[in-house]
Design a protein around this motif. Structure first.
Motif, PDB file in Angstrom:
ATOM      1  N   ILE A  55       0.836  -1.204   0.000  1.00  0.00           N
ATOM      2  CA  ILE A  55       0.000   0.000   0.000  1.00  0.00           C
ATOM      3  C   ILE A  55       0.869   1.251   0.000  1.00  0.00           C
ATOM      4  CG2 ILE A  55      -1.676   1.336   1.350  1.00  0.00           C
ATOM      5  CD1 ILE A  55      -2.752  -1.392   2.376  1.00  0.00           C
ATOM      6  N   GLU A  56       1.894   1.252   0.854  1.00  0.00           N
ATOM      7  CA  GLU A  56       2.813   2.392   0.951  1.00  0.00           C
ATOM      8  C   GLU A  56       3.497   2.648  -0.375  1.00  0.00           C
ATOM      9  OE1 GLU A  56       6.533   1.745   3.085  1.00  0.00           O
ATOM     10  OE2 GLU A  56       6.167   3.572   4.222  1.00  0.00           O
ATOM     11  N   TYR A  57       3.946   1.574  -1.030  1.00  0.00           N
ATOM     12  CA  TYR A  57       4.627   1.685  -2.312  1.00  0.00           C
ATOM     13  C   TYR A  57       3.686   2.228  -3.384  1.00  0.00           C
ATOM     14  CZ  TYR A  57       7.175   0.268  -6.500  1.00  0.00           C
ATOM     15  OH  TYR A  57       7.814   0.256  -7.711  1.00  0.00           O
ATOM     16  N   PHE A  58       2.452   1.716  -3.410  1.00  0.00           N
ATOM     17  CA  PHE A  58       1.491   2.148  -4.420  1.00  0.00           C
ATOM     18  C   PHE A  58       1.190   3.638  -4.280  1.00  0.00           C
ATOM     19  CE2 PHE A  58      -2.648   2.775  -6.354  1.00  0.00           C
ATOM     20  CZ  PHE A  58      -2.498   2.106  -7.553  1.00  0.00           C
ATOM     21  N   ILE A  59       1.017   4.098  -3.055  1.00  0.00           N
ATOM     22  CA  ILE A  59       0.764   5.526  -2.829  1.00  0.00           C
ATOM     23  C   ILE A  59       1.942   6.350  -3.320  1.00  0.00           C
ATOM     24  CG2 ILE A  59       0.525   7.296  -1.029  1.00  0.00           C
ATOM     25  CD1 ILE A  59      -1.114   5.219   0.569  1.00  0.00           C
ATOM     26  N   PHE A  60       3.148   5.830  -3.088  1.00  0.00           N
ATOM     27  CA  PHE A  60       4.341   6.588  -3.450  1.00  0.00           C
ATOM     28  C   PHE A  60       4.475   6.790  -4.950  1.00  0.00           C
ATOM     29  CE2 PHE A  60       8.907   6.809  -4.450  1.00  0.00           C
ATOM     30  CZ  PHE A  60       9.208   7.973  -3.765  1.00  0.00           C
ATOM     31  N   ILE A  61       4.042   5.814  -5.771  1.00  0.00           N
ATOM     32  CA  ILE A  61       4.249   5.966  -7.214  1.00  0.00           C
ATOM     33  C   ILE A  61       3.325   7.000  -7.827  1.00  0.00           C
ATOM     34  CG2 ILE A  61       5.127   3.619  -7.423  1.00  0.00           C
ATOM     35  CD1 ILE A  61       2.516   2.835  -8.778  1.00  0.00           C
ATOM     36  N   GLY A  62       2.327   7.485  -7.064  1.00  0.00           N
ATOM     37  CA  GLY A  62       1.635   8.700  -7.471  1.00  0.00           C
ATOM     38  C   GLY A  62       0.292   8.559  -8.158  1.00  0.00           C
ATOM     39  N   MET A  63      -0.274   7.370  -8.260  1.00  0.00           N
ATOM     40  CA  MET A  63      -1.595   7.213  -8.882  1.00  0.00           C
ATOM     41  C   MET A  63      -2.668   7.611  -7.861  1.00  0.00           C
ATOM     42  SD  MET A  63      -3.175   3.889 -10.887  1.00  0.00           S
ATOM     43  CE  MET A  63      -1.670   3.707 -11.823  1.00  0.00           C
ATOM     44  N   LYS A  64      -3.433   8.639  -8.167  1.00  0.00           N
ATOM     45  CA  LYS A  64      -4.376   9.200  -7.192  1.00  0.00           C
ATOM     46  C   LYS A  64      -5.778   8.609  -7.289  1.00  0.00           C
ATOM     47  CE  LYS A  64      -1.397  12.131  -5.443  1.00  0.00           C
ATOM     48  NZ  LYS A  64      -0.879  11.929  -4.067  1.00  0.00           N
ATOM     49  N   ASP A  65      -6.194   8.189  -8.473  1.00  0.00           N
ATOM     50  CA  ASP A  65      -7.532   7.654  -8.696  1.00  0.00           C
ATOM     51  C   ASP A  65      -7.372   6.369  -9.504  1.00  0.00           C
ATOM     52  OD1 ASP A  65     -10.678   8.974  -8.991  1.00  0.00           O
ATOM     53  OD2 ASP A  65     -10.127   7.223 -10.197  1.00  0.00           O
ATOM     54  N   GLN A 124      -7.870   4.739   6.352  1.00  0.00           N
ATOM     55  CA  GLN A 124      -8.220   6.078   5.863  1.00  0.00           C
ATOM     56  C   GLN A 124      -7.157   6.638   4.917  1.00  0.00           C
ATOM     57  OE1 GLN A 124      -9.110   8.319   9.500  1.00  0.00           O
ATOM     58  NE2 GLN A 124     -11.249   7.663   9.367  1.00  0.00           N
ATOM     59  N   LEU A 125      -6.555   5.724   4.163  1.00  0.00           N
ATOM     60  CA  LEU A 125      -5.605   6.124   3.126  1.00  0.00           C
ATOM     61  C   LEU A 125      -6.314   6.275   1.779  1.00  0.00           C
ATOM     62  CD1 LEU A 125      -2.668   3.700   4.039  1.00  0.00           C
ATOM     63  CD2 LEU A 125      -2.881   6.128   4.635  1.00  0.00           C
ATOM     64  N   PHE A 126      -7.393   5.499   1.578  1.00  0.00           N
ATOM     65  CA  PHE A 126      -8.167   5.536   0.352  1.00  0.00           C
ATOM     66  C   PHE A 126      -9.640   5.816   0.678  1.00  0.00           C
ATOM     67  CE2 PHE A 126      -5.258   1.764  -0.883  1.00  0.00           C
ATOM     68  CZ  PHE A 126      -4.216   2.616  -1.218  1.00  0.00           C
ATOM     69  N   SER A 127     -10.314   6.476  -0.247  1.00  0.00           N
ATOM     70  CA  SER A 127     -11.783   6.534  -0.234  1.00  0.00           C
ATOM     71  C   SER A 127     -12.275   5.758  -1.448  1.00  0.00           C
ATOM     72  CB  SER A 127     -12.271   7.982  -0.281  1.00  0.00           C
ATOM     73  OG  SER A 127     -11.896   8.592  -1.512  1.00  0.00           O
ATOM     74  N   ASN A 138     -17.812  -4.320  -9.348  1.00  0.00           N
ATOM     75  CA  ASN A 138     -16.673  -4.322 -10.266  1.00  0.00           C
ATOM     76  C   ASN A 138     -16.292  -2.930 -10.757  1.00  0.00           C
ATOM     77  OD1 ASN A 138     -16.466  -7.077 -10.056  1.00  0.00           O
ATOM     78  ND2 ASN A 138     -17.708  -7.500 -11.888  1.00  0.00           N
ATOM     79  N   ALA A 139     -17.194  -1.976 -10.581  1.00  0.00           N
ATOM     80  CA  ALA A 139     -16.914  -0.601 -11.010  1.00  0.00           C
ATOM     81  C   ALA A 139     -16.339   0.251  -9.875  1.00  0.00           C
ATOM     82  CB  ALA A 139     -18.182   0.049 -11.547  1.00  0.00           C
ATOM     83  N   THR A 140     -16.040  -0.361  -8.730  1.00  0.00           N
ATOM     84  CA  THR A 140     -15.492   0.390  -7.589  1.00  0.00           C
ATOM     85  C   THR A 140     -14.136   0.995  -7.944  1.00  0.00           C
ATOM     86  OG1 THR A 140     -16.599  -1.057  -5.990  1.00  0.00           O
ATOM     87  CG2 THR A 140     -14.739   0.249  -5.188  1.00  0.00           C
ATOM     88  N   ARG A 141     -13.976   2.268  -7.571  1.00  0.00           N
ATOM     89  CA  ARG A 141     -12.703   2.949  -7.762  1.00  0.00           C
ATOM     90  C   ARG A 141     -12.254   3.534  -6.428  1.00  0.00           C
ATOM     91  NH1 ARG A 141     -10.886   3.375 -12.796  1.00  0.00           N
ATOM     92  NH2 ARG A 141      -9.448   5.058 -12.230  1.00  0.00           N
ATOM     93  N   TYR A 142     -10.976   3.874  -6.373  1.00  0.00           N
ATOM     94  CA  TYR A 142     -10.359   4.326  -5.124  1.00  0.00           C
ATOM     95  C   TYR A 142      -9.631   5.654  -5.355  1.00  0.00           C
ATOM     96  CZ  TYR A 142     -11.162  -0.553  -3.904  1.00  0.00           C
ATOM     97  OH  TYR A 142     -11.753  -1.765  -3.684  1.00  0.00           O
ATOM     98  N   ARG A 143      -9.650   6.488  -4.332  1.00  0.00           N
ATOM     99  CA  ARG A 143      -8.893   7.742  -4.380  1.00  0.00           C
ATOM    100  C   ARG A 143      -7.947   7.804  -3.183  1.00  0.00           C
ATOM    101  NH1 ARG A 143     -13.923  10.768  -5.637  1.00  0.00           N
ATOM    102  NH2 ARG A 143     -13.911  11.297  -7.840  1.00  0.00           N
ATOM    103  N   VAL A 144      -6.722   8.241  -3.442  1.00  0.00           N
ATOM    104  CA  VAL A 144      -5.751   8.468  -2.354  1.00  0.00           C
ATOM    105  C   VAL A 144      -6.171   9.742  -1.627  1.00  0.00           C
ATOM    106  CG1 VAL A 144      -3.349   8.941  -1.776  1.00  0.00           C
ATOM    107  CG2 VAL A 144      -3.909   7.283  -3.580  1.00  0.00           C
ATOM    108  N   LEU A 145      -6.184   9.693  -0.303  1.00  0.00           N
ATOM    109  CA  LEU A 145      -6.753  10.811   0.484  1.00  0.00           C
ATOM    110  C   LEU A 145      -5.728  11.876   0.870  1.00  0.00           C
ATOM    111  CD1 LEU A 145      -9.222   8.832   2.780  1.00  0.00           C
ATOM    112  CD2 LEU A 145      -9.767  10.314   0.843  1.00  0.00           C
TER     113      LEU A 145
END
Length: 318
Positions: A262-272, A301-304, A310-317
């Motif tokens: 999770i930490e690595y994924f946040i770091f690479i910068g994909m927000k949505d 509380q890192l993602f909303s 199957n259409a669920t998407r995530y945003r970095v908070l």
């Protein structure tokens, strides 16, 4: 003036090997390492480059200083580590072909350790091994001119940057522009030169390879002195870079924990992103494990989330 050296078959083969590894590392996102891996490699770099110069502190002690802890009885060693940590933290501020930038870096690295940090030496110096004088550096009044020539070479010569960075490292040690701190500055500045074209070098702890082969390191410097050109040192340093990149690539085989992914994924910068986007980064991850990771990220509380099933998407908070 171009420094003297010969491009040998060994040098060409190493340049090809290193270039391939740089490409492979980029494909594995190692030029955007996780914060955990980045910090570990920086600690290794600082411990090794200072250890080469006689600093007695271990990796765990360097890490303790990085965490703000105070070590009793290691005042100078601790100051060297604190300065190096401050220097590497400001990495992106330095221009690899500007004298003022080099002097600024030396000022940070040697503050409180020498009388005039950030200034070229104003007297003659010699390098000794035991009681033997092994090298007499050029006169002090020549240092600014020699360094400017060296910066001009790095900026304008058409040879590959991998080779030029090694030439710079050798010539820097030959010129010996400072009263103290030349070894650690030479290694740091080669990394700065390389990182401007290949960001992976900002976190490549090649100093650990040098630390484990110090006899070969100093032998390569001495051989270059003896033959009047940097060819032996170029071959040695390219070998060091090649081995260090190979070690770094092996970290892709390390199994990351849920939190580290999770930490690595946040770091690479994909927000949505979607779960499939997450799995494209971690290609061997099952759908079930990816879903558990993302659920964990939401609970922390890192993602909303938005959308359903199957259409669920995530945003970095943040």
């Amino acid at each position: 003036m171009k420094p003297p050296y010969t491009i040998t078959a060994s040098i060409l083969n190493l340049v090809v090997s290193i270039s391939q590894k740089i490409g492979e590392a980029s494909a594995h996102y190692l030029d955007k390492q996780s914060p955990k891996l980045r910090k570990e490699n920086r600690i290794k770099t600082i411990q090794a480059t200072l250890g080469i110069e006689g600093n007695s502190l271990s990796e765990s002690q360097v890490q303790a200083i990085d965490e703000g802890k105070v070590l009793i009885g290691f005042e100078r060693d601790q100051k060297e580590v604190q300065n190096a940590l401050a220097l590497y933290e400001r990495w992106n501020e330095f221009n690899p072909v500007k004298s003022d930038s080099l002097l600024s870096a030396h000022r940070i690295l040697m503050q409180g350790l020498v009388t005039n940090p950030g200034e070229y030496r104003n007297r003659s110096v010699g390098i000794t091994k035991g009681k033997t004088l092994t090298h007499i550096a050029p006169p002090a009044d020549r240092v600014p001119f020699l360094m400017n020539d060296l910066f001009d070479f790095v900026s304008n010569d058409p040879d590959p940057l991998l080779i030029k960075s090694c030439v710079f490292h050798y010539e820097f040690e030959f010129i010996h522009p400072f009263i103290d701190g030349n070894g650690r500055m030479g290694r740091f500045w080669q990394s700065v030169i390389l990182s401007k074209s290949h960001p992976i070098f900002e976190f490549l702890p090649f100093e650990t390879i040098i630390a484990s082969s110090q006899t070969d390191y100093y032998l390569a410097l001495a051989q270059s002195d003896a033959c009047g050109q940097s060819t032996p040192f170029i071959e040695y340093m390219l070998g060091v870079l090649d081995k260090s990149l190979a070690q770094l690539l092996n970290t892709t085989n390390v199994v990351l924990s849920e939190t580290e992914r999770i930490e690595y994924f946040i770091f690479i910068g994909m927000k949505d992103f979607s779960r499939k986007d997450y799995q494209r980064v971690f290609k061997n991850l099952s759908t079930a494990t990816a879903s558990r990771d993302l659920k964990k990220g939401v609970s922390l509380q890192l993602f909303s989330t938005y959308g359903e099933r199957n259409a669920t998407r995530y945003r970095v908070l943040f």
